[in-house]
Design an enzyme around this catalytic site. Structure first.
Site, short mmCIF file in Angstrom:
data_model
loop_
_atom_site.label_atom_id
_atom_site.label_comp_id
_atom_site.label_asym_id
_atom_site.label_seq_id
_atom_site.Cartn_x
_atom_site.Cartn_y
_atom_site.Cartn_z
N ARG A 252 79.73 16.10 -55.84
CA ARG A 252 79.05 16.55 -57.48
C ARG A 252 77.89 15.91 -57.90
O ARG A 252 76.91 15.89 -58.15
CB ARG A 252 80.03 17.27 -58.23
CG ARG A 252 81.08 18.07 -58.12
CD ARG A 252 81.88 18.21 -58.69
NE ARG A 252 83.38 17.38 -58.78
CZ ARG A 252 84.21 17.58 -59.71
NH1 ARG A 252 84.35 18.20 -60.33
NH2 ARG A 252 84.66 16.53 -59.15
N SER B 97 83.14 9.87 -56.68
CA SER B 97 82.57 10.16 -57.95
C SER B 97 83.91 11.05 -59.02
O SER B 97 83.44 9.97 -60.30
CB SER B 97 81.54 10.59 -58.08
OG SER B 97 80.99 12.59 -57.97
N GLY B 98 84.80 11.28 -58.96
CA GLY B 98 85.91 11.32 -58.96
C GLY B 98 85.86 11.76 -61.23
O GLY B 98 86.60 12.10 -61.68
N GLY B 99 85.21 13.41 -60.33
CA GLY B 99 85.00 14.41 -62.13
C GLY B 99 83.67 13.73 -63.32
O GLY B 99 83.63 13.86 -64.05
N LYS C 122 87.77 4.94 -49.07
CA LYS C 122 86.83 5.50 -50.45
C LYS C 122 88.04 5.73 -51.63
O LYS C 122 88.88 6.22 -51.45
CB LYS C 122 86.64 6.99 -49.65
CG LYS C 122 86.08 7.65 -50.96
CD LYS C 122 85.11 9.23 -49.93
CE LYS C 122 84.70 10.20 -51.77
NZ LYS C 122 84.38 11.00 -50.62
N ARG D 250 81.48 26.47 -57.22
CA ARG D 250 80.08 25.34 -57.53
C ARG D 250 79.12 26.78 -57.04
O ARG D 250 78.39 26.86 -58.10
CB ARG D 250 79.91 24.46 -56.23
CG ARG D 250 81.09 23.29 -55.89
CD ARG D 250 80.85 22.65 -57.03
NE ARG D 250 81.46 20.89 -56.65
CZ ARG D 250 82.97 20.77 -56.97
NH1 ARG D 250 83.29 21.98 -57.88
NH2 ARG D 250 83.18 20.46 -56.38
N GLU E 86 90.70 7.39 -47.80
CA GLU E 86 90.66 7.72 -49.60
C GLU E 86 91.72 8.08 -50.47
O GLU E 86 92.21 9.34 -50.74
CB GLU E 86 89.95 8.96 -49.55
CG GLU E 86 89.68 10.11 -50.54
CD GLU E 86 88.58 10.88 -50.77
OE1 GLU E 86 88.01 11.55 -52.28
OE2 GLU E 86 88.41 11.85 -50.10
#
Length: 341
Positions: A294, A263-265, A221, A32, A179
């Site tokens: 993200r 959010s998974g991308g 999650k 990042r 998750e």
């Protein structure tokens, strides 16, 4: 703050609030930081996370909890204040990532198993002393229909590990976030995502029941039901909401107090729009909120770019994204609001 697992879990999914996933490993946050031209050092990672936790407006009004990485839960701010204390001062709950990452599953090409159970009981006791009151363990379920991925065995193995982790958390007085992430990286359509996520959640709740995990003191999650990035399909928020809610009604017990989506991308706005559509569909048995990494942090990272003079701008960007997602948890977000940033 009450120490009852049920009360901690309820506070984590408080109305209008969600969870900040700031638990990137050192390797992930380096990627990042590479994008924004910042060297990843212990101090730069500390400075970045400190600016988030000192974003008083965002933290107090929109964030219920923060998932931390092992390094971060032990760090102190530039003035010597433990970062955990900065989080607590805003009313948010500190949490900790405890898995050791997904590794290849022997004998099953394309499948993975998440490791980290060895020594977990002792680590959880240490994290409790450091202030963590919830934890996170991520299982990774990939989809590749050309290779029969995922196998039934990888779903079984990962959900069993999630159940063992969850039981150990509750023994330690820590709320487990479970998750099971069905990845959206493949070429699969939305119905294949539905089927694989359904199979995973059915196995997960069987395993949690068998492990005698108290569901009232846990948080799910999951991924949303959505087509893979390589499929060429673009699902509407309404279709994603309809299929996701149908899936949960089939698989998630009502004893679970809340579901905090990853959010998974998805892009920032996609993650917000889809969460909003899910909540706009009406009241459900569970609180439906976010646990985004993200989708909350990309904007403030870009605004900050490692420069002290940009801290206020980065905090404003974080507050905006947190506010947008807060509105989405209430089904009150509108695309036009994004232009006010």
């Amino acid at each position: 703050m009450s120490e009852r697992l049920e009360d901690i879990a309820a506070a984590m999914v408080a109305s209008g609030k969600g969870i900040l996933a700031a638990d990137e490993s050192s390797g992930t946050i380096k990627k990042r930081f590479d994008v924004i031209g910042v060297e990843s050092t212990a101090d730069s990672r500390r400075d970045y996370r400190e600016l988030l936790f000192r974003s008083t407006n965002a933290m107090k009004n929109y964030i219920s909890g923060v998932i931390l990485y092992d390094e971060t839960i032990r760090q102190k701010a530039a003035d010597g204040t433990p970062l955990v204390d900065l989080i607590k001062a805003t009313g948010a709950i500190p949490g900790i990532k405890v898995d050791a990452g997904a590794k290849p599953l022997i004998g099953f090409p394309g499948d993975t198993i998440t490791e980290g159970l060895d020594g977990l009981r002792e680590r959880l006791a240490d994290y409790y002393k450091l202030g963590a009151r919830f934890a996170k363990w991520r299982a990774v379920i990939d989809i590749d229909t050309t290779k029969n991925v995922p196998s039934r065995y990888t779903i079984d193995a990962n959900t069993q590990a999630l159940a063992r982790y969850a039981a150990l958390c509750q023994e330690a007085g820590i709320v487990p976030i479970v998750e099971p992430e069905v990845l959206m990286d493949g070429a699969h359509d939305i119905d294949t995502c539905y089927d694989v996520t359904r199979a995973t959640l059915v196995k997960l709740y069987d395993a949690l029941y068998d492990a005698r995990v108290k569901l009232e003191g846990s948080i799910l999650k999951p991924n949303m039901v959505i087509a893979g990035k390589k499929s060429g399909s673009k699902n509407s928020p309404e279709e994603i909401a309809e299929k996701t809610l149908r899936l949960f009604r089939e698989t998630v017990p009502v004893a679970v107090p809340g579901i905090a989506f990853l959010s998974g991308g998805q892009s920032d706005e996609e993650a917000t729009a889809n969460l909003n559509a899910i909540n706009a569909a009406g009241a459900q048995p569970w609180k439906l909120t976010f646990s985004y990494g993200r989708a909350l942090q990309a904007a403030p990272q870009k605004a900050w770019s490692g420069k002290a003079e940009n801290v206020a701008a980065a905090q404003a960007a974080f507050a905006h994204r947190a506010h947008m997602n807060s509105l989405a948890t209430l089904g009150k977000w509108q695309g036009a609001l994004e232009k006010a940033a």
